[in-house]
Design an enzyme around this catalytic site. Structure first.
Site, PDB file in Angstrom:
ATOM      1  N   TRP A   1      36.008  46.803  41.468  1.00  0.00           N
ATOM      2  CA  TRP A   1      35.226  45.725  40.880  1.00  0.00           C
ATOM      3  C   TRP A   1      33.803  46.253  40.633  1.00  0.00           C
ATOM      4  CZ3 TRP A   1      31.590  42.229  43.702  1.00  0.00           C
ATOM      5  CH2 TRP A   1      31.106  41.220  42.857  1.00  0.00           C
TER       6      TRP A   1
ATOM      7  N   ASP B   1      30.659  28.979  30.945  1.00  0.00           N
ATOM      8  CA  ASP B   1      31.465  29.719  31.919  1.00  0.00           C
ATOM      9  C   ASP B   1      31.902  28.786  33.051  1.00  0.00           C
ATOM     10  OD1 ASP B   1      32.057  32.068  33.973  1.00  0.00           O
ATOM     11  OD2 ASP B   1      31.728  33.034  32.037  1.00  0.00           O
ATOM     12  N   ASP B   2      32.251  29.363  34.161  1.00  0.00           N
ATOM     13  CA  ASP B   2      32.766  28.660  35.331  1.00  0.00           C
ATOM     14  C   ASP B   2      31.864  27.480  35.739  1.00  0.00           C
ATOM     15  OD1 ASP B   2      34.104  28.086  37.623  1.00  0.00           O
ATOM     16  OD2 ASP B   2      33.877  30.064  38.526  1.00  0.00           O
TER      17      ASP B   2
ATOM     18  N   ARG C   1      38.666  34.465  47.426  1.00  0.00           N
ATOM     19  CA  ARG C   1      37.681  33.628  46.736  1.00  0.00           C
ATOM     20  C   ARG C   1      38.007  32.139  46.944  1.00  0.00           C
ATOM     21  NH1 ARG C   1      35.409  32.967  40.612  1.00  0.00           N
ATOM     22  NH2 ARG C   1      33.346  33.744  40.984  1.00  0.00           N
TER      23      ARG C   1
ATOM     24  N   LYS D   1      37.472  31.873  27.435  1.00  0.00           N
ATOM     25  CA  LYS D   1      37.358  33.018  28.329  1.00  0.00           C
ATOM     26  C   LYS D   1      38.389  32.799  29.423  1.00  0.00           C
ATOM     27  CE  LYS D   1      34.203  35.513  31.368  1.00  0.00           C
ATOM     28  NZ  LYS D   1      32.856  35.576  31.924  1.00  0.00           N
ATOM     29  N   TRP D   2      39.397  33.666  29.503  1.00  0.00           N
ATOM     30  CA  TRP D   2      40.535  33.505  30.427  1.00  0.00           C
ATOM     31  C   TRP D   2      40.326  34.445  31.604  1.00  0.00           C
ATOM     32  CZ3 TRP D   2      46.082  32.354  28.603  1.00  0.00           C
ATOM     33  CH2 TRP D   2      47.003  32.487  29.646  1.00  0.00           C
ATOM     34  N   ASP D   3      39.935  33.883  32.728  1.00  0.00           N
ATOM     35  CA  ASP D   3      39.596  34.688  33.905  1.00  0.00           C
ATOM     36  C   ASP D   3      40.767  34.731  34.888  1.00  0.00           C
ATOM     37  OD1 ASP D   3      38.015  36.161  35.620  1.00  0.00           O
ATOM     38  OD2 ASP D   3      36.401  34.679  35.755  1.00  0.00           O
ATOM     39  N   MET D   4      40.701  35.613  35.871  1.00  0.00           N
ATOM     40  CA  MET D   4      41.750  35.733  36.902  1.00  0.00           C
ATOM     41  C   MET D   4      41.117  36.499  38.064  1.00  0.00           C
ATOM     42  SD  MET D   4      44.385  37.493  38.408  1.00  0.00           S
ATOM     43  CE  MET D   4      44.350  39.108  37.679  1.00  0.00           C
TER      44      MET D   4
ATOM     45  N   CYS E   1      39.822  38.431  30.866  1.00  0.00           N
ATOM     46  CA  CYS E   1      38.866  38.742  31.932  1.00  0.00           C
ATOM     47  C   CYS E   1      39.637  38.652  33.242  1.00  0.00           C
ATOM     48  CB  CYS E   1      37.724  37.714  31.908  1.00  0.00           C
ATOM     49  SG  CYS E   1      36.522  37.883  33.239  1.00  0.00           S
TER      50      CYS E   1
ATOM     51  N   ASP F   1      32.158  43.099  35.481  1.00  0.00           N
ATOM     52  CA  ASP F   1      31.086  42.185  35.869  1.00  0.00           C
ATOM     53  C   ASP F   1      29.766  42.924  36.032  1.00  0.00           C
ATOM     54  OD1 ASP F   1      32.415  39.839  35.764  1.00  0.00           O
ATOM     55  OD2 ASP F   1      32.837  39.696  37.910  1.00  0.00           O
TER      56      ASP F   1
HETATM   57  C1  DGJ Z   1      34.406  36.526  37.087  1.00  0.00           C
HETATM   58  C2  DGJ Z   1      34.022  36.888  35.677  1.00  0.00           C
HETATM   59  O1  DGJ Z   1      34.187  38.257  35.467  1.00  0.00           O
HETATM   60  C3  DGJ Z   1      32.585  36.458  35.439  1.00  0.00           C
HETATM   61  O2  DGJ Z   1      32.164  36.859  34.173  1.00  0.00           O
HETATM   62  C4  DGJ Z   1      32.502  34.963  35.599  1.00  0.00           C
HETATM   63  O3  DGJ Z   1      33.266  34.348  34.594  1.00  0.00           O
HETATM   64  C5  DGJ Z   1      32.994  34.560  36.970  1.00  0.00           C
HETATM   65  N1  DGJ Z   1      34.275  35.103  37.276  1.00  0.00           N
HETATM   66  C6  DGJ Z   1      33.063  33.063  37.092  1.00  0.00           C
HETATM   67  O4  DGJ Z   1      33.632  32.657  38.249  1.00  0.00           O
END
Ligand code: DGJ
Length: 744
Positions: free
Chosen positions: A200, A367-368, A444, A477-480, A529, A551
């Protein structure tokens, strides 16, 4: 592009590359050649290539019937371990607990033109005149199996795409315990094994291993391709450079667990393999059922790492990324994450949006933190509806205001996750990936949803659909953000399916959600993402034409991350955001110029509170945005090349993008630390210019032959005295060259 010669040889060929295999005396497939195109091959040439003297004296023979033939050191197309070959094989199966030592023999072959793009199945695609696929059908008569090996060759590319299908033609179920996608062999170990490793905040750094007898491997068992390793592997000739020498590579079109390895045997033969990780995997094949492996793209260049990167970049742009986004400008975004984290409301966002609009930004990404009661990263995932504390007028009203400013709107989702305090979890605790025992790992503060269960996928789809429709959304923006532990699915248990199928079924579920969204909303641009770049692979790129690569937004760290990424993926496939200083990840101070000079190679974005900037900083940004818009196509879709050799200790990087049609180029020179009395070269050669043309390099006029043979002059370094003339002074410096061909 496909030739069948002498009833025994198969030759896939275009103007750049040849791939040749043949029927060995035991009717299995042997590998002969992959490399620069071989023209006008005669049958006697192929007989010459196929002549084989076993290096292995006194080793085990394949069968009692032929006392000379052994597979122990033979290059093969799809080898099986334990059949006189003791190296790792590509496929393994069991009948109950009994291993099957498979003997797949040639049965038939057929050809097809072009490849349809099937949304639910990430793979290469092509028009009828762009590719030909050769399918070899092999049968295993003793165990009633049919194996189809697919090879696709494309016009104007060295890439060969491979995948396999196995069908149970018998009456009893069998179990696949290993089935890899990519495999090929070289009769030498004079290579370095290259891959992209990291963690990371420092993903995809180029890592090298010296090949020697033994096995070197990379893998993921996290349920995602991962931050640590990427499903891309390469063999670079030991004498190779960024511009010279042969490179062979593989990249898997898959987002889940994988294994990539190079095995060197006692005779220095190298076997390279890549595919779904056989650990934590087996697949039950009932009568008449078929299992299909993800596709793997083999890449080749005899022009070093830049050659390979160029081959992959143009291929991925044309045959993997959705046609819709090919050559299409990506919007310049402002993302509120580093600007506000969870501390925002509609007022704050609208103010940020207005400043963004004023300086030329095109898309506002929330974002989040916009949903349910999400005020920290410990809650609310799974409840995808508006937080009315933050948006008292509702999401629709906010979206309308953004659109009225003539900005596009993006919204963050983390579709595969659920928080313990969410309504979704309270209603469906059985939808979480968890084993039957008490202890469960948590990451998390969240669990992973069981995407092997179609009902779960559909629930998340319905929730997302509502938001997309309500906001008329342009961008997702599709995060995981966490990996899978204690893999176990209640759904599989209830449906009599094997838990060892979970990881693969999970990824198919992720692809299913992408498919549902893009079928209904084909114009939405999805940015992939995964806690930064934790799932940067061709499976995701099939749906998301761009991925958030890390990040870490620090300009110096990005030099390494973007350089590594560019070895295997196109410039257009990652987004770069200019962020605030001191940088939030490493605390480093860099100039706005350096941050923008790094971020402008590829899709550009901003991720900082613009309201906190000085007027002159805002002016600097708006000027850069104007410049970027004028050159966006070149900076996103031009041919990328590294101009300085890459090693672990690079203090200088030099990136270039070039448009062969117009002769225009942009070159970014970056120096990390200042040096006194530097002993480095003063010029950097430009291999892409034409020697017969003349160029304008910023304000100077220089001939192509000088630029090619001598190069552009590096920026003047500060030497303690040249205060007025120094072009780079101090640490973390950058310098941009804009190069245009002047037609004489
Ligand atoms: C991880 C992403 O990589 C960030 O850019 C951001 O969207 C955070 N999550 C939000 O929780």
């Amino acid at each position: 592009m496909i030739e069948y010669i002498g009833n025994k040889y198969f030759h896939l060929k275009n103007s750049k590359v040849s791939y040749i295999f043949y029927l060995m005396p035991n009717q299995q497939l042997g590998h002969l050649y992959y490399g620069k195109a071989l023209d006008h091959l005669s049958e006697s040439d192929l007989d010459y290539l196929a002549k084989y003297e076993n290096k292995a004296a006194g080793t085990v023979k394949f069968s009692e019937e032929d006392s000379a033939f052994t597979l122990s050191d033979r290059p093969q197309e799809y080898p099986v371990y334990g059949t006189s070959d003791f190296r790792s094989g590509a496929v393994e199966m069991f009948d109950g607990e009994t291993p099957l030592y498979l003997d797949f023999k040639y049965h038939a072959h057929y050809e097809s033109k072009g490849k349809e793009r099937v949304l639910s199945k990430p793979a290469t695609y092509a028009e009828a005149n762009e590719s030909e696929t050769l399918t070899i059908v092999l049968t295993e008569s003793e165990h009633d199996l049919k194996l189809e090996l697919n090879y696709t060759i494309f016009e104007e590319s060295t890439v060969i795409a491979k995948n396999q299908r196995i069908t149970n033609t018998g009456k009893t179920a069998k179990k696949i315990t290993k089935m890899l996608s990519g495999h090929y062999e070289l009769p030498s170990a004079d290579y370095d094994f290259l891959h992209l490793s990291g963690a990371w905040l420092k993903e995809r750094q180029i890592t090298r291993h010296n090949l020697a007898q033994g096995t070197v491997s990379i893998s993921s068992l996290k349920g995602a391709s991962g931050h640590q390793h990427n499903p891309f592997i390469a063999l670079q000739h030991k004498q190779g450079t960024i511009d010279t020498g042969e490179v062979f590579a593989m990249n898997l079109i898959y987002s889940g667990n994988f294994l990539g390895q190079a095995e060197v045997d006692e005779w220095d033969n190298t076997r390279l393999m890549l595919g779904i990780h056989p650990d934590q995997f087996s697949w039950t094949l009932k009568p008449d059922e078929t299992f299909e492996t993800p596709e793997c793209i083999l890449g080749y260049s005899d022009k070093g790492l830049n050659g390979l990167a160029g081959e992959y970049a143009s291929f991925i742009e044309r045959h993997i990324i959705d046609r819709k986004w090919q050559g299409q400008n990506r919007p310049i975004v402002i993302n509120n994450w580093e600007a506000t984290y969870f501390d925002f409301d509609q007022e704050k966002l609208l103010k940020l949006a207005q400043i963004s609009k004023d300086i030329g930004i095109e898309c506002f990404v929330v974002d989040d933190g916009w949903f349910s009661n999400r005020d920290s990263d410990r809650s609310s995932l799974g409840d995808w509806y508006c937080d009315t504390k933050k948006f008292p007028d509702g999401l629709k009203s906010f979206a309308d205001k953004i659109h009225q400013m003539d900005l596009q709107l993006g919204i963050w989702f983390e579709p595969e996750m659920v928080s313990p305090d969410s309504k979704l979890y309270q209603q469906h605790p059985e939808w979480v990936v968890r084993h039957l025992h008490k202890r469960i790992a948590i990451g998390r503060g969240q669990y992973v949803l069981d995407f092997a269960n179609p009902e779960v996928v559909d629930n998340i789809y319905q929730q997302m659909k509502k938001v997309i429709e309500e906001t008329n959304l342009d961008y997702i923006k599709w995060d995981m953000n966490r990996n899978i532990t204690e893999a176990y699915s209640t759904y599989l248990e209830q449906n009599g399916l094997n838990q060892t199928e979970f990881f693969h079924r999970y990824i198919l579920g992720v692809y299913e959600l992408y498919t549902k969204i893009l079928t209904e909303f084909p114009n939405v641009l999805i940015e992939g993402c995964a806690g930064g770049g934790g799932r940067y692979d061709l499976g995701i790129l099939y749906y998301s034409p761009q991925i958030w690569p890390s990040d870490d937004s620090d300009a110096v760290e990005r030099l390494k991350i973007q350089s590594g990424t560019l070895l295997a993926y196109p410039l257009s496939s990652f987004s770069n955001h200019v962020s605030v200083v001191p940088n939030h990840q490493v605390g480093r101070m860099t100039s706005m110029k350096m941050r923008q000079d790094v971020a402008m190679f590829g899709p550009l974005g901003y991720e900082l509170d613009l309201d906190q900037l000085t007027e002159s900083e805002k002016k600097e940004i708006s000027e850069r945005i104007l410049f970027y818009k004028q050159h966006r196509a070149l900076l996103t879709f031009g041919t990328f090349r590294q101009l300085i050799e890459l090693d672990d200790r690079n203090n200088e990087y030099c990136w270039s993008v070039y448009d062969g049609a117009t002769g225009e180029a942009m070159v970014g020179f970056y120096r990390i630390l200042a040096e006194p009395n530097p002993s480095v070269k003063d010029y950097i050669k430009l291999p892409f210019v034409s020697e017969t043309e003349v160029y304008q390099v910023n304000n100077e006029t220089v001939s192509g032959q000088v630029l090619k043979q001598v190069g552009i002059r590096k920026p003047y370094q500060f030497n303690g005295a040249n205060h007025d003339r120094a072009q780079v002074k101090g640490d973390f410096q950058s310098y941009i060259y804009h190069i245009k061909s002047i037609k004489q």
